[in-house]
Structures are given as structure tokens and as C-alpha cells.
Design an enzyme around this catalytic site. Structure first.
Site, PDB file in Angstrom:
ATOM      1  N   GLU A 240     -40.113  85.087  66.383  1.00  0.00           N
ATOM      2  CA  GLU A 240     -41.267  84.174  66.410  1.00  0.00           C
ATOM      3  C   GLU A 240     -40.941  83.088  67.418  1.00  0.00           C
ATOM      4  O   GLU A 240     -40.151  82.180  67.125  1.00  0.00           O
ATOM      5  CB  GLU A 240     -41.496  83.569  65.010  1.00  0.00           C
ATOM      6  N   CYS A 274     -45.572  75.262  67.288  1.00  0.00           N
ATOM      7  CA  CYS A 274     -45.560  76.418  68.199  1.00  0.00           C
ATOM      8  C   CYS A 274     -46.975  76.818  68.597  1.00  0.00           C
ATOM      9  O   CYS A 274     -47.206  77.285  69.700  1.00  0.00           O
ATOM     10  CB  CYS A 274     -44.820  77.586  67.566  1.00  0.00           C
TER      11      CYS A 274
HETATM   12  P1  NAD Z   1     -33.897  77.018  69.593  1.00  0.00           P
HETATM   13  O1  NAD Z   1     -34.093  78.379  70.132  1.00  0.00           O
HETATM   14  O2  NAD Z   1     -33.183  76.019  70.399  1.00  0.00           O
HETATM   15  O3  NAD Z   1     -33.123  77.076  68.192  1.00  0.00           O
HETATM   16  C1  NAD Z   1     -33.611  77.795  67.088  1.00  0.00           C
HETATM   17  C2  NAD Z   1     -32.456  78.161  66.171  1.00  0.00           C
HETATM   18  O4  NAD Z   1     -31.614  79.099  66.830  1.00  0.00           O
HETATM   19  C3  NAD Z   1     -31.561  76.995  65.783  1.00  0.00           C
HETATM   20  O5  NAD Z   1     -31.224  77.132  64.425  1.00  0.00           O
HETATM   21  C4  NAD Z   1     -30.348  77.180  66.679  1.00  0.00           C
HETATM   22  O6  NAD Z   1     -29.165  76.614  66.184  1.00  0.00           O
HETATM   23  C5  NAD Z   1     -30.252  78.690  66.724  1.00  0.00           C
HETATM   24  N1  NAD Z   1     -29.526  79.250  67.881  1.00  0.00           N
HETATM   25  C6  NAD Z   1     -29.292  78.688  69.090  1.00  0.00           C
HETATM   26  N2  NAD Z   1     -28.615  79.554  69.889  1.00  0.00           N
HETATM   27  C7  NAD Z   1     -28.413  80.681  69.162  1.00  0.00           C
HETATM   28  C8  NAD Z   1     -27.793  81.931  69.432  1.00  0.00           C
HETATM   29  N3  NAD Z   1     -27.249  82.216  70.613  1.00  0.00           N
HETATM   30  N4  NAD Z   1     -27.785  82.867  68.455  1.00  0.00           N
HETATM   31  C9  NAD Z   1     -28.369  82.620  67.259  1.00  0.00           C
HETATM   32  N5  NAD Z   1     -28.953  81.447  66.940  1.00  0.00           N
HETATM   33  C10 NAD Z   1     -28.990  80.491  67.880  1.00  0.00           C
HETATM   34  O7  NAD Z   1     -35.362  76.509  69.199  1.00  0.00           O
HETATM   35  P2  NAD Z   1     -35.762  75.084  68.645  1.00  0.00           P
HETATM   36  O8  NAD Z   1     -35.692  74.083  69.738  1.00  0.00           O
HETATM   37  O9  NAD Z   1     -35.032  74.822  67.373  1.00  0.00           O
HETATM   38  O10 NAD Z   1     -37.300  75.338  68.240  1.00  0.00           O
HETATM   39  C11 NAD Z   1     -38.370  75.086  69.082  1.00  0.00           C
HETATM   40  C12 NAD Z   1     -38.933  76.383  69.604  1.00  0.00           C
HETATM   41  O11 NAD Z   1     -39.321  77.200  68.517  1.00  0.00           O
HETATM   42  C13 NAD Z   1     -40.198  76.203  70.430  1.00  0.00           C
HETATM   43  O12 NAD Z   1     -40.129  77.023  71.548  1.00  0.00           O
HETATM   44  C14 NAD Z   1     -41.298  76.674  69.495  1.00  0.00           C
HETATM   45  O13 NAD Z   1     -42.456  77.137  70.131  1.00  0.00           O
HETATM   46  C15 NAD Z   1     -40.609  77.752  68.748  1.00  0.00           C
HETATM   47  N6  NAD Z   1     -41.280  77.989  67.472  1.00  0.00           N
HETATM   48  C16 NAD Z   1     -41.923  79.172  67.281  1.00  0.00           C
HETATM   49  C17 NAD Z   1     -42.610  79.396  66.099  1.00  0.00           C
HETATM   50  C18 NAD Z   1     -43.339  80.680  65.839  1.00  0.00           C
HETATM   51  O14 NAD Z   1     -43.654  80.950  64.692  1.00  0.00           O
HETATM   52  N7  NAD Z   1     -43.636  81.484  66.851  1.00  0.00           N
HETATM   53  C19 NAD Z   1     -42.620  78.418  65.114  1.00  0.00           C
HETATM   54  C20 NAD Z   1     -41.953  77.230  65.363  1.00  0.00           C
HETATM   55  C21 NAD Z   1     -41.268  77.036  66.534  1.00  0.00           C
END
Ligand code: NAD
Length: 499
Positions: A240, A274
Site C-alpha cells: 500500500e 495517502c
Molecule cells: P516509509 O516507506 O519511509 O516507511 C514505512 C515503514 O517501513 C516504516 O515502518 C519504516 O521503518 C519501514 N522501513 C523502512 N525501510 C525499510 C526496509 N528496507 N524494509 C522494511 N521496512 C522498512 O514510509 P513513511 O514515510 O512511514 O510513510 C509515508 C508514505 O506512506 C507515503 O508515501 C504515503 O503515501 C504512504 N502511505 C500509503 C498508504 C496506502 O494505504 N496506500 C497509507 C498511508 C501511507
């Protein structure tokens, strides 16, 4: 200053982004510690998965009631670590409660064996059964720390899996509070475990040979990395990811409603949604009127701390604050017109507040138009024809949500069908997310797989197709030995049935 990673002590220090106060310290779990939790969840899997669907639903109903009972405690935790307004915190509890209610009511129906047709084979019976996958790793972001953790967790548990969650390093306290509330509700400790930490902790969960599925919500960049690892391991994954959602407004739309919706859809939760409205694409003939209306609406919106009577809070952490400020700066430098906001709110210098911002005279190469801004910013462009509106809306690598505004329902539906997105609203914004019977997820670089609804619940299972012989007759016509007579019979059948 927010969220400090302390390498020396392997701790995350969390700061309230609205006030700058330190609120907690939580450990960063390493690979071995993550594996310990995964193995506990794996050991508990046979116990949890053997419960009947109704028994699991009963556990989750208790969780639903406990969440509602402890709502104030939860809202306080959410708002302190995100800088959200109280209403945005309440929206998280409301949304999760509605989804939980659906999972409890519909889960037993959608996850039980489902009869299928056997076509012309009337002497056979067929059904599909849905089996839990095992240990599901849930990795969540910071923008809706409660919805985006509790949502996948309850679906995975209902489907019979055990779960290990890696919450965002920016918002670990909300997930820890959820675990505390789950304990009060009697959810067994090892059915749902929490691994706090940063990206390295998340990567350990993905790479573990003992997680059977990953449900990731976060940025497209991280999603891509996770997809690579899961691809190599052939591990099922739901992604997502990000969005850059269009709002197409035709000349016959209810402009007052559209202006109110644009503001709420783009600015609530400080735009850190998002499926936020990020790009407004409006017919040139109603542009001036719309700008007037949106400015009037904006005058009524106050910004401030969560306990105050305000509609907009702060940004959740420093990095996101900087990204949004950079997008605004880039737009200004490239000739955009800032008709509201466009700067930090200096009334709250200890916090990360950006004034609700409206930008016009936007060009394709501006970051605010092509990249995900994820802040309280609305960028507006005009169009002349329906075809042009569709082309502008689809000119993005993302495909999460969007909306089409017109009193002509036929036109709105025709346009909606041509927008490449996983979900879309007509004369509404965002609210599709809380309709539990609608699958949610993106296309293109916004992700793959679906959560919620029948499809979402089943995504947390392995589908097994079962064929049963009903009458136990001694042989089938198509078994050995073949003969001229049988061949002729099948030729005749084929002609009669399908010719
Ligand atoms: P991010 O990708 O920076 O982090 C998300 C999670 O992934 C965190 O818990 C982080 O610690 C973890 N993570 C980071 N690197 C990783 C790796 N290599 N392997 C596994 N896990 C890892 O995202 P963010 O800044 O926390 O969230 C914002 C983003 O999320 C925006 O782009 C937003 O659009 C998206 N988002 C999407 C939805 C949806 O339902 N489509 C909902 C909410 C947010």
C-alpha cells in the site's frame, strides 16, 4: 526536532512535533530480536489458527469494545506523537472501529468454505477453502499510526494468522498502546507481537525465513525494496504505497461542496494522507469562482495544538516538514502563485506547523505537481475539455485514489472509469477508505494487492480449491483404457455442448 535514532544505545527518542517535548524512548530491535518474536508467533500459530472463525471473531469483538472504551487514552497517544488535531485522532478510532465491526460480522462468512459450480460435471462437488498463511509481518507508516497498524492486524488475525508488527520509528507508541489495549481485551500475547525499530528492523521482518507474508504500508521507494526481497523469496506481499490524487471538477459541479471537500480532503491531517487531494484539475470557466469559495472556506480554519478547538495541527516530523517546505520553495522559484499560506506558521515556533497552502499557476515540472507532497498543500490547474482533464489526471506514476465532480452522473462515471487508480469517488473525497465492503489499494506505483472487504480478508489466506467426487462410481469415462467408442463419444459431447 523529532525522532532521534541513537545508534549508541540502540534507541529511538520520540518528540511531540507540535511542542518539541520528548515523549518516549523505545528500543531498536536487531535481527536476532526480531527473529525471536517471529519464532514466538510461529509457535503460537497452530493454537490461534485452530480456533473456529466464530471464536476468532469473538476475540476481535472484545478488542473492538476495549478500543472504544479506551478511546481517550488512544487519541492522546496518537496526537502527542503525530501533532494531529483531536478530531483527526478520533477519526482514527472511528475508522478502525467500523472496519473491526465489519471484520467481526463478515469475516466468518467470507472466510468459510465457499461452494463453486462444477459446470457440466454434475456428479462432482467443488468448493474453495481459505487457510491462514502463518506469520504475517505488518510494517506500518506514521501518518495514520492507528488505522494503518490495527487495520491489517485485525484482518490477518481474523484470517487465522499470527502477526508481528513493525511500527514506524516516528510513531511506535500508538502500536504499543494498541498492544496494551489488546492485552486488556484478552488477545493472546503471542498472536500479535510488536517489534519496534527503524528500517533495519523492518528489513529483518521481511527477510526472515519464518514470516509467511508481508503487508506493507509506506512509501513507494521502500515498497520497491520490500518487493525485491519478497520477489526473491517468493513471499506473498501486499504493498500500500504513495499517491498523487487528482480531483477533477467540471463546470456543472456543486462548487461550494467541491471547495469544502477540497480543503478537507487536502488539508485534514495536515495533508499527510495517502489519498489526500493533491492535484485539483478544474474547468477553466469556474476557476475564479472556485478560488473565491476556497479562500472563504479557508478563513474559517484555525491551526494549533490538539487539545484546542482547531482543524489543522502540525506536521508529524522534521523530515516531512522539510519535504513540504522544499516543494513550496520549488513552486515559488518556478513561478507559481501562492494564494494562501506558503510558509511556516510562526505562531508556533516550537512545533512543525505549515500554514494551509493553495498554489496556482502550476507547471508540470514543479515538485508540487509531480511528486507526492504529503502536506497541507493544494495545487490547482485548469482544463478545457474532458479528454484533457483525463490526460492530466493520468499523467503520474501513481494510481491510488481520486475524485470526479459533476452533476451529470453519466459523465462522472465515464470519466471515473478512465482514471487509472485503485479507488475513486464521485462527488466525494477520501471517505471510500472507511467503506469496509470496498477493497482498498492502488495500481501503478501506488502498490499491489488489496486490504479490507471480502477480497482484503481473503488476501491474508491461501486459497485451496477442492474437488470432491460425489457418487463413488467404479470408473470415469476419461480414464484408461481409451477406445474408439470413447473418443467418438467425447467428440459428440464436445459438438453438442460447445459447438
Ligand atoms: P516509509 O516507506 O519511509 O516507511 C514505512 C515503514 O517501513 C516504516 O515502518 C519504516 O521503518 C519501514 N522501513 C523502512 N525501510 C525499510 C526496509 N528496507 N524494509 C522494511 N521496512 C522498512 O514510509 P513513511 O514515510 O512511514 O510513510 C509515508 C508514505 O506512506 C507515503 O508515501 C504515503 O503515501 C504512504 N502511505 C500509503 C498508504 C496506502 O494505504 N496506500 C497509507 C498511508 C501511507
Amino acid at each position: 526536532m523529532t525522532t532521534i535514532i541513537q545508534e549508541k544505545t540502540q534507541e529511538i527518542i520520540n518528540i511531540n512535533p507540535a511542542t518539541g517535548e520528548e515523549i518516549s524512548k523505545v528500543p531498536i530491535l536487531d535481527k536476532e530480536q526480531v527473529e525471536e518474536l517471529v519464532l514466538r508467533a510461529k509457535k503460537y500459530f497452530p493454537i490461534w489458527s485452530k480456533l473456529t472463525l466464530k471464536e476468532r471473531a469473538r476475540y476481535l469483538k472484545k478488542l473492538q469494545k476495549q478500543i472504544v472504551k479506551d478511546m481517550d487514552e488512544l487519541v492522546d497517544t496518537i496526537c502527542k506523537e503525530t501533532g494531529k488535531t483531536e478530531m483527526d485522532g478520533i477519526v482514527e478510532i472511528f475508522t478502525v472501529s467500523e472496519h473491526l465491526n465489519y471484520v467481526v460480522k463478515k469475516g466468518p462468512k467470507y472466510l468459510k468454505d465457499e461452494p463453486r459450480s462444477t459446470g457440466i460435471f454434475v456428479h462432482k462437488k467443488a468448493y474453495v477453502s481459505y487457510h491462514p498463511k502463518g506469520v504475517v509481518g505488518v510494517i506500518s507508516p506514521w501518518n495514520y499510526p492507528f488505522i494503518l497498524t490495527a487495520g491489517p492486524v485485525v484482518q490477518a488475525l481474523m484470517a487465522g494468522n499470527t502477526v508481528v508488527v513493525k511500527p514506524s520509528e516516528v510513531t511506535p507508541n500508538t502500536t504499543l498502546k494498541l498492544r496494551e489495549i489488546a492485552t486488556r481485551a484478552g488477545i493472546p500475547e503471542d498472536a500479535f507481537l510488536v517489534a519496534t525499530g527503524d528500517g533495519r528492523t523492518g528489513a529483518a521482518l521481511v527477510e526472515s525465513l519464518n514470516t509467511d507474508m508481508i503487508c506493507f504500508t509506506g512509501s513507494t521507494a521502500t515498497g520497491r525494496k520490500i518487493a525485491e526481497v519478497c520477489g526473491r523469496m517468493l513471499k506473498p506481499v501486499i504493498l500500500e504505497l504513495g499517491g498523487k490524487d487528482p480531483m477533477i471538477i467540471f463546470e456543472d459541479a456543486n462548487l461550494k461542496r467541491a471547495a469544502k471537500a477540497a480543503l478537507w480532503g487536502g488539508i485534514s491531517n495536515s495533508g499527510q494522507t495517502c489519498i489526500a487531494v493533491e492535484r485539483i484539475i478544474i474547468h477553466e470557466s469556474v476557476y475564479n469562482k472556485f478560488i473565491e469559495l476556497i479562500k472563504q472556506e479557508l478563513e474559517q480554519i484555525k491551526q494549533g495544538y490538539y487539545k484546542d478547538d482547531v482543524s489543522v495541527g502540525s506536521m508529524a516530523f522534521e523530515k516531512q516538514f522539510q519535504i513540504v517546505m522544499d516543494h513550496i520553495k520549488d513552486a515559488k522559484e518556478k513561478g507559481a502563485q501562492i494564494i494562501a499560506g506558503g510558509e511556516r506558521n510562526e505562531a508556533f515556533m516550537n512545533g512543525l506547523f505549515i500554514k494551509p497552502t493553495i498554489i496556482t499557476n502550476v507547471k508540470d515540472d514543479m515538485k508540487v505537481w509531480k511528486d507526492e507532497t504529503f502536506g497541507p498543500v493544494l495545487a490547482i490547474k485548469t482544463f478545457k475539455t474532458e479528454e484533457e482533464a483525463i490526460e492530466i489526471a493520468n499523467k503520474t506514476p501513481y494510481g491510488l485514489n481520486g475524485s470526479v465532480w459533476s452533476k451529470n452522473k453519466k459523465r462522472a462515471q465515464r470519466v471515473a472509469r478512465q482514471i487509472k487508480s485503485g479507488t475513486i469517488c464521485i462527488n466525494d473525497v477520501l471517505i471510500n477508505y472507511i467503506i469496509s465492503d470496498l477493497p482498498f489499494g492502488g495500481v501503478k506505483e501506488s502498490g499491489m494487492g488489496r486490504v479490507y472487504s471480502k477480497e482484503g480478508l481473503r488476501a491474508f489466506t491461501d486459497m485451496q480449491s477442492v474437488l470432491v467426487d460425489r457418487f463413488n462410481i467404479p470408473f470415469e469415462l476419461w480414464w484408461f483404457p481409451y477406445s474408439k467408442k470413447i473418443k467418438q463419444l467425447f467428440k459428440t459431447f464436445t459438438k453438442i455442448l460447445f459447438g
